[in-house]
Design a protein around this motif. Structure first.
Motif, mmCIF file in Angstrom:
data_model
loop_
_atom_site.group_PDB
_atom_site.id
_atom_site.type_symbol
_atom_site.label_atom_id
_atom_site.label_comp_id
_atom_site.label_asym_id
_atom_site.label_seq_id
_atom_site.Cartn_x
_atom_site.Cartn_y
_atom_site.Cartn_z
ATOM 1 N N GLY A 1 0.808 -1.170 0.000
ATOM 2 C CA GLY A 1 0.000 0.000 0.000
ATOM 3 C C GLY A 1 0.866 1.254 0.000
ATOM 4 O O GLY A 1 2.054 1.228 0.286
ATOM 5 N N THR A 2 0.249 2.356 -0.284
ATOM 6 C CA THR A 2 0.928 3.646 -0.310
ATOM 7 C C THR A 2 0.517 4.434 0.917
ATOM 8 O O THR A 2 -0.663 4.532 1.230
ATOM 9 N N ASP A 3 1.489 4.959 1.613
ATOM 10 C CA ASP A 3 1.211 5.798 2.775
ATOM 11 C C ASP A 3 1.013 7.227 2.320
ATOM 12 O O ASP A 3 1.647 7.685 1.383
ATOM 13 N N THR A 4 0.122 7.930 2.980
ATOM 14 C CA THR A 4 -0.120 9.336 2.682
ATOM 15 C C THR A 4 0.342 10.155 3.861
ATOM 16 O O THR A 4 0.005 9.861 5.010
ATOM 17 N N LEU A 5 1.107 11.159 3.580
ATOM 18 C CA LEU A 5 1.597 12.061 4.608
ATOM 19 C C LEU A 5 0.918 13.396 4.422
ATOM 20 O O LEU A 5 0.979 13.979 3.342
ATOM 21 N N GLN A 6 0.240 13.866 5.442
ATOM 22 C CA GLN A 6 -0.427 15.161 5.362
ATOM 23 C C GLN A 6 0.373 16.179 6.172
ATOM 24 O O GLN A 6 0.711 15.922 7.325
ATOM 25 N N ILE A 7 0.654 17.295 5.542
ATOM 26 C CA ILE A 7 1.431 18.347 6.195
ATOM 27 C C ILE A 7 0.663 19.653 6.072
ATOM 28 O O ILE A 7 0.249 20.029 4.975
ATOM 29 N N ALA A 8 0.480 20.323 7.191
ATOM 30 C CA ALA A 8 -0.174 21.631 7.156
ATOM 31 C C ALA A 8 0.872 22.675 6.797
ATOM 32 O O ALA A 8 1.981 22.662 7.323
ATOM 33 N N MET A 9 0.527 23.551 5.879
ATOM 34 C CA MET A 9 1.486 24.595 5.504
ATOM 35 C C MET A 9 0.754 25.868 5.136
ATOM 36 O O MET A 9 -0.428 25.847 4.784
ATOM 37 N N GLN A 10 1.466 26.936 5.216
ATOM 38 C CA GLN A 10 0.933 28.266 4.923
ATOM 39 C C GLN A 10 1.196 28.585 3.450
ATOM 40 O O GLN A 10 2.280 28.320 2.942
ATOM 41 N N THR A 11 0.197 29.134 2.772
ATOM 42 C CA THR A 11 0.407 29.562 1.393
ATOM 43 C C THR A 11 0.527 31.072 1.345
ATOM 44 O O THR A 11 0.020 31.779 2.218
ATOM 45 N N GLY A 12 1.191 31.562 0.324
ATOM 46 C CA GLY A 12 1.346 33.000 0.132
ATOM 47 C C GLY A 12 0.091 33.600 -0.484
ATOM 48 O O GLY A 12 -0.917 32.925 -0.698
ATOM 49 N N GLU A 13 0.161 34.881 -0.793
ATOM 50 C CA GLU A 13 -0.984 35.589 -1.365
ATOM 51 C C GLU A 13 -1.426 34.990 -2.697
ATOM 52 O O GLU A 13 -2.594 35.021 -3.051
ATOM 53 N N LYS A 14 -0.474 34.449 -3.448
ATOM 54 C CA LYS A 14 -0.793 33.872 -4.755
ATOM 55 C C LYS A 14 -1.146 32.392 -4.663
ATOM 56 O O LYS A 14 -1.306 31.724 -5.673
ATOM 57 N N GLY A 15 -1.231 31.851 -3.453
ATOM 58 C CA GLY A 15 -1.569 30.447 -3.276
ATOM 59 C C GLY A 15 -0.395 29.510 -3.447
ATOM 60 O O GLY A 15 -0.580 28.307 -3.598
ATOM 61 N N THR A 16 0.809 30.035 -3.440
ATOM 62 C CA THR A 16 1.993 29.191 -3.599
ATOM 63 C C THR A 16 2.527 28.786 -2.236
ATOM 64 O O THR A 16 2.259 29.429 -1.217
ATOM 65 N N ILE A 17 3.305 27.703 -2.217
ATOM 66 C CA ILE A 17 3.867 27.229 -0.948
ATOM 67 C C ILE A 17 5.346 27.577 -0.809
ATOM 68 O O ILE A 17 5.988 27.173 0.143
ATOM 69 N N GLY A 18 5.883 28.273 -1.767
ATOM 70 C CA GLY A 18 7.281 28.696 -1.674
ATOM 71 C C GLY A 18 8.267 27.726 -2.283
ATOM 72 O O GLY A 18 9.463 27.843 -2.074
ATOM 73 N N ALA A 19 7.790 26.757 -3.029
ATOM 74 C CA ALA A 19 8.683 25.826 -3.707
ATOM 75 C C ALA A 19 8.911 26.327 -5.124
ATOM 76 O O ALA A 19 7.967 26.672 -5.829
ATOM 77 N N TYR A 20 10.153 26.391 -5.536
ATOM 78 C CA TYR A 20 10.456 26.850 -6.876
ATOM 79 C C TYR A 20 11.792 26.277 -7.301
ATOM 80 O O TYR A 20 12.567 25.782 -6.476
ATOM 81 N N ARG A 21 12.039 26.350 -8.577
ATOM 82 C CA ARG A 21 13.246 25.786 -9.153
ATOM 83 C C ARG A 21 14.441 26.682 -8.850
ATOM 84 O O ARG A 21 14.355 27.891 -8.959
ATOM 85 N N GLU A 22 15.528 26.065 -8.476
ATOM 86 C CA GLU A 22 16.771 26.789 -8.215
ATOM 87 C C GLU A 22 17.750 26.573 -9.363
ATOM 88 O O GLU A 22 17.722 25.535 -10.014
ATOM 89 N N SER A 23 18.625 27.531 -9.552
ATOM 90 C CA SER A 23 19.694 27.400 -10.531
ATOM 91 C C SER A 23 20.687 26.347 -10.049
ATOM 92 O O SER A 23 20.786 26.067 -8.849
ATOM 93 N N TYR A 24 21.415 25.755 -10.973
ATOM 94 C CA TYR A 24 22.420 24.769 -10.577
ATOM 95 C C TYR A 24 23.451 25.360 -9.623
ATOM 96 O O TYR A 24 24.058 24.651 -8.828
ATOM 97 N N ASN A 25 23.638 26.684 -9.678
ATOM 98 C CA ASN A 25 24.594 27.329 -8.778
ATOM 99 C C ASN A 25 24.192 27.175 -7.311
ATOM 100 O O ASN A 25 25.038 27.223 -6.421
ATOM 101 N N TYR A 26 22.916 26.974 -7.053
ATOM 102 C CA TYR A 26 22.420 26.807 -5.686
ATOM 103 C C TYR A 26 22.887 25.475 -5.109
ATOM 104 O O TYR A 26 23.165 25.356 -3.934
#
Length: 167
Positions: A1-26
């Motif tokens: 079976g597959t386990d589900t993990l639920q995490i409460a998090m705050q979204t920004g004004e645009k509904g984003t969670i703050g995850a975004y792509r970083e440059s390889y330099n990061y």
């Protein structure tokens, strides 16, 4: 079976969670190497040859079905996304400009009538057989090549529109 993990998090004004792509330099430490003019020319040629080799391998993968054409092909929108957001990153701007130039040069050399590679293909045919293709054949071949290239341009830009609005 597959386990589900639920995490409460705050979204920004645009509904984003703050995850975004970083440059390889990061993720990787990089260092800058400065070249003299005498070192830059061979380094540039090597980089260009390596890039063109990877393009040829990618075409082989597309034709063998190991790589999806719809995921690899892009139009003007894809090209514009390659460029940096500001002129402050001028080095990336010129690298992208050089890469686009190499891509277009490679595409131009493909054996498609109406492109330079197609003309070379017909010249080789003339050398091997000793006779020139008829003008009528050349006219039809050039029209077919033009329609093919136009179709590729429409497909690539259509994929950009599809990605922008439906993915």
């Amino acid at each position: 079976g597959t386990d589900t993990l639920q995490i409460a998090m705050q979204t920004g004004e645009k509904g984003t969670i703050g995850a975004y792509r970083e440059s390889y330099n990061y993720f990787y430490d990089t260092e800058r190497k400065d070249y003299t003019i005498g070192e830059a020319l061979p380094a540039g040629v090597t980089k260009g040859v390596n890039f063109l080799t990877s393009q040829i391998k990618a075409f082989g993968k597309m034709f063998s079905g190991k790589m999806k054409v719809t995921e690899s092909l892009g139009g003007f929108g894809t090209f514009t996304k390659l460029f940096p957001d500001s002129w402050g990153d001028w080095e990336r701007f010129w690298n992208v400009t050089a890469l686009i130039s190499l891509i277009l040069a490679f595409m131009n050399l493909l054996p498609i009538p109406a492109l330079d590679g197609g003309h070379v293909m017909f010249l080789i045919y003339e050398i091997v057989t000793g006779r020139k293709p008829t003008d009528k054949f050349m006219e039809y071949a050039t029209i077919a090549g033009f329609v093919f290239v136009l179709g590729l341009v429409l497909l690539a830009n259509g994929l950009d529109v599809y990605r922008a609005y439906f993915q």
